[in-house]
Design a protein around this motif. Structure first.
Motif, PDB file in Angstrom:
ATOM      1  N   ASP A   1       0.465 -11.646   2.566  1.00 52.85           N
ATOM      2  CA  ASP A   1      -0.211 -10.349   2.552  1.00 52.85           C
ATOM      3  C   ASP A   1      -0.098  -9.744   1.151  1.00 52.85           C
ATOM      4  O   ASP A   1       0.364 -10.384   0.223  1.00 52.85           O
ATOM      5  N   ASN A   2      -0.527  -8.489   1.022  1.00 50.13           N
ATOM      6  CA  ASN A   2      -0.466  -7.805  -0.274  1.00 50.13           C
ATOM      7  C   ASN A   2       0.808  -6.992  -0.447  1.00 50.13           C
ATOM      8  O   ASN A   2       1.013  -6.384  -1.510  1.00 50.13           O
ATOM      9  N   ASP A   3       1.674  -6.947   0.567  1.00 47.15           N
ATOM     10  CA  ASP A   3       2.869  -6.110   0.506  1.00 47.15           C
ATOM     11  C   ASP A   3       4.126  -6.867   0.101  1.00 47.15           C
ATOM     12  O   ASP A   3       5.091  -6.261  -0.363  1.00 47.15           O
TER      13      ASP A   3
ATOM     14  N   SER B   1      13.653  -6.762   0.975  1.00 49.06           N
ATOM     15  CA  SER B   1      13.217  -5.879   2.052  1.00 49.06           C
ATOM     16  C   SER B   1      14.389  -5.060   2.579  1.00 49.06           C
ATOM     17  O   SER B   1      14.285  -3.854   2.798  1.00 49.06           O
TER      18      SER B   1
ATOM     19  N   ARG C   1       8.369  -7.243   1.735  1.00 45.69           N
ATOM     20  CA  ARG C   1       8.351  -6.874   0.338  1.00 45.69           C
ATOM     21  C   ARG C   1       9.735  -6.881  -0.279  1.00 45.69           C
ATOM     22  O   ARG C   1      10.604  -6.170   0.062  1.00 45.69           O
TER      23      ARG C   1
ATOM     24  N   ASN D   1       8.799  -2.145   3.816  1.00 45.19           N
ATOM     25  CA  ASN D   1       8.209  -2.647   5.046  1.00 45.19           C
ATOM     26  C   ASN D   1       7.934  -4.136   4.934  1.00 45.19           C
ATOM     27  O   ASN D   1       7.656  -4.652   3.866  1.00 45.19           O
TER      28      ASN D   1
ATOM     29  N   ASN E   1       1.860  -2.049  -5.821  1.00 44.34           N
ATOM     30  CA  ASN E   1       2.333  -1.820  -4.453  1.00 44.34           C
ATOM     31  C   ASN E   1       3.356  -2.871  -4.031  1.00 44.34           C
ATOM     32  O   ASN E   1       4.337  -2.559  -3.346  1.00 44.34           O
ATOM     33  N   ALA E   2       3.133  -4.119  -4.436  1.00 45.14           N
ATOM     34  CA  ALA E   2       4.038  -5.191  -4.038  1.00 45.14           C
ATOM     35  C   ALA E   2       5.228  -5.307  -4.979  1.00 45.14           C
ATOM     36  O   ALA E   2       6.356  -5.531  -4.554  1.00 45.14           O
TER      37      ALA E   2
END
Length: 515
Positions: free
Chosen positions: A481-483, A143, A152, A149, A387-388
């Motif tokens: 989460d998905n991030d 991150s 991630r 954000n 995305n991740a």
């Protein structure tokens, strides 16, 4: 004597049988056989007793992925227990290229020299708690580095490597030689960080207990300190995440890990011996004077990341940044950690490009496209993975997935396992079964799909983890989460031949590189 009616009925019965057999041979009306074929193709059958840890070291016969008998369709011998860490023995390819290998052993298993009464093996719950600490650290590092954000964020050398549970996860250890005369030291190896270090005498305030005698640089004729004015001293910032300091003009390093383990000491230069023919006279490493953490008897850490100070980068002239390993399915089996000049050309190895997302970090990134369970691709949008992002990490135990991907995997797995009773989960694992009343079980095969049309079939030992026979769990976990970035962990890498061609910007996977 048979009547005409009886003869006709017999003829009719036989005709129907012939007709049905003909249809069967032609592929019609084959439901039982089709079901059996589908079961063999998309399911693993294993002995429940194989989930019980072994107390005996039984090194396996070395295997090579170039052996035509080794292919994805082969089933392993499930008589061996499934465990978190491993013992790796020297492995040699059957090709003409000379390789040097290191032996790897489960630090707390029956094959390990570190398996002493003084060192208590961690419980499965403790291992998973430490694993989460490592994952949190990886998310935080990526991150910060990526500005994401939330969280991630022609010659080869194989060294004997041994596995252990330290610095927040289940890792692997190798025995290398350091100094002149050479001192054998057992170091944890890790693909997710960069600077190699070992404990050094005299300790300042604190050193943890290790099996071998602590390295004494004053007794080596080839050791020297790195000065603060040296350009390599400034490279510590990227390799450790901390700025270097000075002590009487000597460069001082410090590093801390996700579980609050740490090492601090002089930055030095020394002769490193991997094998008798693989010697590096000016290897840069940390000579730790103050060290603390869950290192379980190992002397320090051997780093295989991408920073200029990692072992891979410091030996690039000889190995061209190519290495491979195979993590065996049990603590009583064997595998290898191998360094080589060129990546394998075996058709059994399928290469996927390294992700651009992590190219400026220590981590090796993968482009995950999907997951199959029982031969069927899960309905997960590719954007969930892209995305991740995903990294492959030898030090993380359990594979972490974006929340949506994990939910789909769990649902599909439970649907295939509906014949077995669910039970309570533990720690990170929430999909668990009570298999105490079964001798054998059938579980769905799981595969990962990566870019480059690469399908990686997980070994059966990479699918389940057992707290006990009455609590056997799916060996995956979801991120919050998905991030948050996904991590392809070491349980899911078991028995795979994993080839890192860093110079070529790719990672390869092959089947059954060890047992």
């Amino acid at each position: 004597m048979a009547t005409p009616t009886t003869s006709f009925l017999r003829f009719l019965f036989l005709s129907v049988l012939v007709f049905l057999c003909t249809l069967d041979n032609l592929g019609f009306a084959l439901q039982p056989r089709e079901l059996e074929s589908e079961h063999l193709t998309h399911m693993h059958t294993l002995n429940v007793n194989s989930l019980i840890p072994s107390t005996t070291c039984s090194p396996s016969t070395k295997e090579s992925f170039d052996d035509p008998s080794n292919h994805y369709g082969n089933e392993p011998n499930y008589a061996c227990p499934i465990q978190i860490s491993f013992f790796l023995d020297g492995w040699k390819d059957k090709s003409s290229n000379k390789r040097a290998s290191l032996t790897v052993v489960d630090k707390h298993g029956p094959c390990s020299q570190l398996n002493q009464d003084k060192v208590k093996a961690p419980t499965m719950t403790e291992i998973l708690e430490q694993d989460q600490s490592r994952v949190n650290s990886i998310h935080a590092r990526l991150s910060k580095t990526l500005g994401l954000n939330g969280l991630r964020a022609s010659k080869a050398t194989t060294i004997p490597a041994k596995s252990g549970s330290t610095i927040g996860s289940s890792n692997y250890v190798v025995t290398i030689g350091l100094g002149t005369p050479k001192r054998d030291l057992t170091l944890i190896f890790d693909t997710g960080s960069d600077i190699t270090w070992t404990q050094c005498r005299p300790c300042s305030k604190s050193c943890y207990q290790q099996k071998e005698p602590t390295f004494d640089p004053s007794k080596s004729s080839t050791y020297s300190n790195i000065s603060c004015s040296s350009s390599v001293c400034s490279q510590l910032s990227s390799a450790t995440g901390y700025s270097p300091r000075c002590s009487s003009s000597t460069c001082v390093y410090s590093i801390q890990y996700g579980d609050k383990s740490f090492s601090m000491g002089f930055f030095g230069k020394e002769k490193l011996t991997l094998t008798s023919s693989d010697v590096f006279k000016k290897f840069l490493f940390g000579c730790g004077k103050k060290n603390q953490g869950l290192f379980g008897g190992a002397a320090g850490l051997l780093r295989l990341g991408r920073d200029p100070l990692s072992l891979i980068q410091q030996t690039t002239t000889k190995y061209n940044r190519v290495f491979s390993y195979c993590l065996p399915s049990t603590s009583s089996a064997t595998g290898h950690l191998t360094f080589e000049k060129t990546a394998s050309s075996s058709s059994a190895i399928k290469f996927t490009p390294l992700s651009k997302l992590t190219e400026n970090t220590s981590f090796y990134g993968l482009n995950t496209l999907g997951i199959t369970v029982g031969g069927k691709k899960l309905s997960i949008a590719t954007s969930v993975f892209s995305n991740a992002g995903t990294v492959i990490d030898s030090g993380t135990v359990i594979t972490r997935l974006p929340q949506d991907a994990y939910s789909a995997l769990k649902a599909a797995f439970k649907a295939k396992m509906k014949s077995y009773p669910l039970t309570s989960g533990f720690s990170l694992l929430d999909t668990c079964y009570d298999l105490s009343k079964y001798k054998t079980v059938s579980i769905p095969k799981i595969s990962f799909l990566f870019s480059g049309n690469v399908k990686v079939d997980l070994d059966v030992s990479g699918i389940l983890l057992a707290q006990k026979i009455s609590q056997v769990c799916l060996a995956f976990a979801g991120n919050s989460d998905n991030d948050s970035i996904g991590i392809f962990g070491n349980v899911q890498q078991r028995r795979l031949e994993v080839v890192y061609d860093v110079a070529g910007g790719r990672v390869g996977f092959g089947p059954a590189g060890c047992t």
